[in-house]
Structures are given as C-alpha cells and as structure tokens.
Design a protein around this motif. Structure first.
Motif, short mmCIF file in Angstrom:
data_model
loop_
_atom_site.label_atom_id
_atom_site.label_comp_id
_atom_site.label_asym_id
_atom_site.label_seq_id
_atom_site.Cartn_x
_atom_site.Cartn_y
_atom_site.Cartn_z
N ILE A 41 -45.18 38.53 99.74
CA ILE A 41 -44.66 38.51 98.37
C ILE A 41 -44.92 39.85 97.70
N GLY A 42 -46.13 40.35 97.91
CA GLY A 42 -46.47 41.64 97.32
C GLY A 42 -46.38 41.61 95.80
N SER A 43 -45.93 42.73 95.24
CA SER A 43 -45.78 42.85 93.78
C SER A 43 -44.40 43.42 93.46
N PRO A 44 -43.36 42.59 93.57
CA PRO A 44 -42.03 43.11 93.29
C PRO A 44 -41.92 43.55 91.82
N LEU A 45 -41.29 44.69 91.63
CA LEU A 45 -41.13 45.26 90.29
C LEU A 45 -42.48 45.43 89.59
N ASP A 46 -43.52 45.70 90.39
CA ASP A 46 -44.89 45.88 89.89
C ASP A 46 -45.41 44.67 89.12
N SER A 48 -47.19 40.84 89.70
CA SER A 48 -47.90 40.05 90.72
C SER A 48 -47.96 38.55 90.37
N GLY A 49 -47.16 38.11 89.43
CA GLY A 49 -47.20 36.71 88.99
C GLY A 49 -46.89 35.72 90.09
N LEU A 50 -45.86 36.00 90.88
CA LEU A 50 -45.49 35.08 91.96
C LEU A 50 -46.60 35.00 93.00
N ARG A 51 -47.16 36.13 93.38
CA ARG A 51 -48.26 36.14 94.35
C ARG A 51 -49.46 35.38 93.79
N SER A 52 -49.75 35.56 92.51
CA SER A 52 -50.87 34.84 91.89
C SER A 52 -50.65 33.34 91.90
N GLN A 53 -49.41 32.92 91.65
CA GLN A 53 -49.11 31.47 91.69
C GLN A 53 -49.27 30.92 93.10
N ALA A 54 -48.83 31.68 94.09
CA ALA A 54 -48.99 31.24 95.49
C ALA A 54 -50.48 31.13 95.83
N GLN A 55 -51.27 32.07 95.37
CA GLN A 55 -52.70 32.04 95.63
C GLN A 55 -53.37 30.85 94.94
N ARG A 56 -52.98 30.57 93.70
CA ARG A 56 -53.53 29.41 92.99
C ARG A 56 -53.19 28.11 93.69
#
Length: 105
Positions: A41-46, A48-56
């Motif tokens: 997922i990384g940090s698209p467009l700088d 990281s919300g999507l990555r943070s949601q996946a981690q949660r």
C-alpha cells in the motif's frame, strides 16, 4: 445387517482434514501476508491513511485469529482421530469378512 451396508465417507474426511490444515496454514501466514499488504500500500500521494487502516484491522483481527486457529487445531485433531478410527474399523471389518468367507468353503 450385511457389511456392504456400511458406507464410511473416508474421502470426505480426508478432504475435510486437508481443508482444515490449509486454513490453519493461512492463519499462520496471515501476519506476514498483512505486512506485505501494508508494504504494498505504501503512502500514495504522501498519505498513509489506507496503510494505517490496514494495520489497525490486522491488530484487531490478530487476537481473534489466534483464538480461531486454536479451535481449528482442536477440530483437526478430532477429524484426524475420527478418520483414523474409521480406517481401523474398516480394516477390522474387512479382515472379519475375509476370515468368515474362508471358513464357509
């Protein structure tokens, strides 16, 4: 009752045993798979919300997955034990039929 009236679903039990083993394997690899997802997922467009949601989600699901895995291991033990006992019974009945057939002639 004739011995040919007994239908032991050995193939179905073997299929179930394999499916439970495969599910346990998936559960054991889930953390690695989720880490790979977060990395992808990384940090698209700088952002990281999507990555943070996946981690949660992964963190919340982790404890539940461990509990389910424990239940699956117990189920696997029961399925394997049942399959083994049916195989033993089948072998004993086959031997009994062979022995009784030999005594009739």
């Amino acid at each position: 009752m004739a011995y040919d009236d007994i239908d032991i679903p050995m193939r179905s039990m073997e299929d179930l045993e394999k499916a439970v083993k495969d599910t346990i394997d998936e559960f054991e690899n889930a953390t690695h798979n989720s880490e790979a997802l977060e990395s992808a997922i990384g940090s698209p467009l700088d952002r990281s919300g999507l990555r943070s949601q996946a981690q949660r989600f992964e963190e919340a699901w982790d404890d539940k997955r461990d509990t389910l895995k424990e239940h699956l291991v117990d189920l696997l033990d029961r399925v394997s034990g049942t399959r083994e006992k049916w195989a033993e019974l089948d072998a004993e009945l086959a031997k009994a039929v062979d022995t009784s057939d030999g005594n009739d002639g």
